[in-house]
Enzyme design. Structure first.
Site, PDB file in Angstrom:
ATOM      1  N   LYS A 143       0.865  -1.188   0.000  1.00 26.80           N
ATOM      2  CA  LYS A 143       0.000   0.000   0.000  1.00 26.80           C
ATOM      3  C   LYS A 143       0.894   1.229   0.000  1.00 26.80           C
ATOM      4  O   LYS A 143       1.731   1.395   0.897  1.00 26.80           O
ATOM      5  CB  LYS A 143      -0.910   0.021   1.231  1.00 26.80           C
ATOM      6  CG  LYS A 143      -2.111  -0.887   1.115  1.00 26.80           C
ATOM      7  CD  LYS A 143      -3.089  -0.654   2.260  1.00 26.80           C
ATOM      8  CE  LYS A 143      -4.268  -1.591   2.175  1.00 26.80           C
ATOM      9  NZ  LYS A 143      -5.179  -1.451   3.349  1.00 26.80           N
ATOM     10  N   HIS A 252      -9.200   5.907  13.624  1.00 26.91           N
ATOM     11  CA  HIS A 252      -9.289   6.988  12.632  1.00 26.91           C
ATOM     12  C   HIS A 252     -10.163   8.127  13.154  1.00 26.91           C
ATOM     13  O   HIS A 252      -9.847   9.301  12.943  1.00 26.91           O
ATOM     14  CB  HIS A 252      -9.816   6.451  11.306  1.00 26.91           C
ATOM     15  CG  HIS A 252      -8.816   5.587  10.598  1.00 26.91           C
ATOM     16  ND1 HIS A 252      -9.148   4.680   9.630  1.00 26.91           N
ATOM     17  CD2 HIS A 252      -7.462   5.495  10.732  1.00 26.91           C
ATOM     18  CE1 HIS A 252      -8.052   4.056   9.197  1.00 26.91           C
ATOM     19  NE2 HIS A 252      -7.022   4.535   9.858  1.00 26.91           N
TER      20      HIS A 252
HETATM   21  N1  GLY Z   1      -1.999  -1.364   7.180  1.00 25.75           N
HETATM   22  C1  GLY Z   1      -3.066  -2.124   6.688  1.00 25.75           C
HETATM   23  C2  GLY Z   1      -2.772  -2.851   5.417  1.00 25.75           C
HETATM   24  O1  GLY Z   1      -1.651  -2.848   4.970  1.00 25.75           O
HETATM   25  O2  GLY Z   1      -3.664  -3.415   4.832  1.00 25.75           O
END
Ligand code: GLY
Length: 371
Positions: A143, A252
């Protein structure tokens, strides 16, 4: 050194975890290089601590190094620095067959990973995570992205690194608070899927905090094994990967309520969020009341933030926090989604969680908070 594989077909890669990896970075990275030069992107604080050692290690293998140090802090993860980083990489004449190195915590890993994803439609990059949080979470799984005025991580790409080198020696340079914040993500792995790991953390977590290298190696390795397994099965979060968000819906909302400031670091919010997720699970009759008590006891034992009472300054009330959860990007069709648990190590994705139960858990937490 321990090695964990992230298995993703021709994009598979290794996460190598151990002491002395920055000192050996030249030898570790050389097999990836088609020509002996790399571009390193880091931040100014990490550059002071670790860039000379990394540069020396690379140059000792005959690798030419150019480097860019961006300002430290979450504010760096924006369009401006994405442009700066990407244009700098172009100025360094980084080509599609070259390798970019990201030396730093989650901010640098996410930003440099995203820059590598869009540079010449994708160049390979190596993560050298320097925070505990980055070693156990953000450097693994691909990500990447930046924050915008509309929210955190709303612009980005899945772009897997070619290699991750997690040097546990660098954890010794972290302030205690940052180490403990990263530990919030470590605890999360035990809570979401490995009760025996949580048992071990209850016993050896304090030694890890105090600097025990074997405990640090084991904690980072087990966390990465769990993340690698989940990412290998569900790279783009169609299902199981959502379990990694245990504690994050509460977190969050609390991060937004505290303005993403020093009042609450991300991993601190994750730890408090995990405790609240277990409270919610117990209230819904999914797990025993002893489970949230056990979670809180371990966090307290580690000297961590445990509850809303540990967040300094004003917080909005329960309804306002729930409204902030409603803006979370993981809301699907307007329904609140939580990761809940049937016990320690038994998390699952719950859709349509009753709002009154969430409110009751927050109201209860506010009652524990001195006015
Ligand atoms: N930090 C959450 C993921 O990498 O999905």
């Amino acid at each position: 050194m321990n090695t964990v594989a992230v298995v993703l077909g021709d994009r598979s890669y290794e996460v190598r975890i151990g002491p002395g990896l920055i000192a050996r970075a030249g030898a570790e990275i050389t097999p990836l290089l088609r020509r002996k030069r790399v571009a390193v992107v880091t931040d100014e604080s990490v550059a002071t601590l670790h860039l000379p050692a990394l540069t020396a290690a690379l140059e000792a293998e005959g690798i030419a190094v150019s480097s860019l140090a961006l300002p430290p802090g979450e504010g760096t993860k924006n369009w401006e620095n994405l442009a700066r980083c990407t244009e700098w990489l172009l100025e360094q004449k980084v080509e599609r067959r070259d390798v970019v190195l990201a030396l730093g915590g989650g901010v640098i890993g996410d930003l440099v990973g995203f820059s590598s994803a869009i540079l010449r439609r994708g160049v390979r990059f190596v993560q050298l995570p320097t925070s505990l949080l980055a070693q156990v979470d953000s450097s693994v799984g691909g990500k990447t992205g930046i924050n915008t005025a509309q929210g955190k991580n709303l612009v980005g790409a899945f772009h897997q690194p070619a290699l991750v080198l997690a040097d546990i020696d660098v954890l010794a340079t972290l302030p205690d608070r940052d180490l403990l914040s990263g530990y919030g993500e470590v605890v999360k792995y035990g809570l979401l899927g490995d009760a025996a790991f949580f048992d071990w953390l209850e016993r050896d977590g304090p030694a890890l905090r105090a600097g025990d290298a074997a405990a640090r190696l084991r904690a980072v390795t087990r966390s990465v094994e769990m993340k690698a397994g989940i990412v290998s099965r569900d790279e783009t979060e169609e299902g199981e990967r959502a379990l990694l968000n245990l504690g994050h819906t509460f977190c969050h909302a609390l991060e937004k309520a505290t303005g993403y400031s020093d009042r609450l670091l991300h991993g601190e919010g994750v730890a408090i969020g995990c405790a609240l997720a277990f409270e919610l699970s117990a209230r819904l009759g999914l797990c025993s009341q002893e489970d949230p008590s056990r979670v809180r006891a371990h966090l307290a034992d580690m000297g961590m933030k445990v509850d809303l009472a540990d967040i300094p300054g004003d917080l909005p009330g329960s309804d306002a926090l729930i409204a902030l959860m409603g803006q979370d990007k993981k809301v699907i069709d307007g329904r609140l989604r939580f990761i809940l648990a049937r016990g320690i190590g038994q998390a699952f994705v719950a859709e349509d969680v009753p709002g009154d139960a969430v409110k009751a858990v927050l109201d209860e937490a506010f009652r524990r908070r001195p006015r």
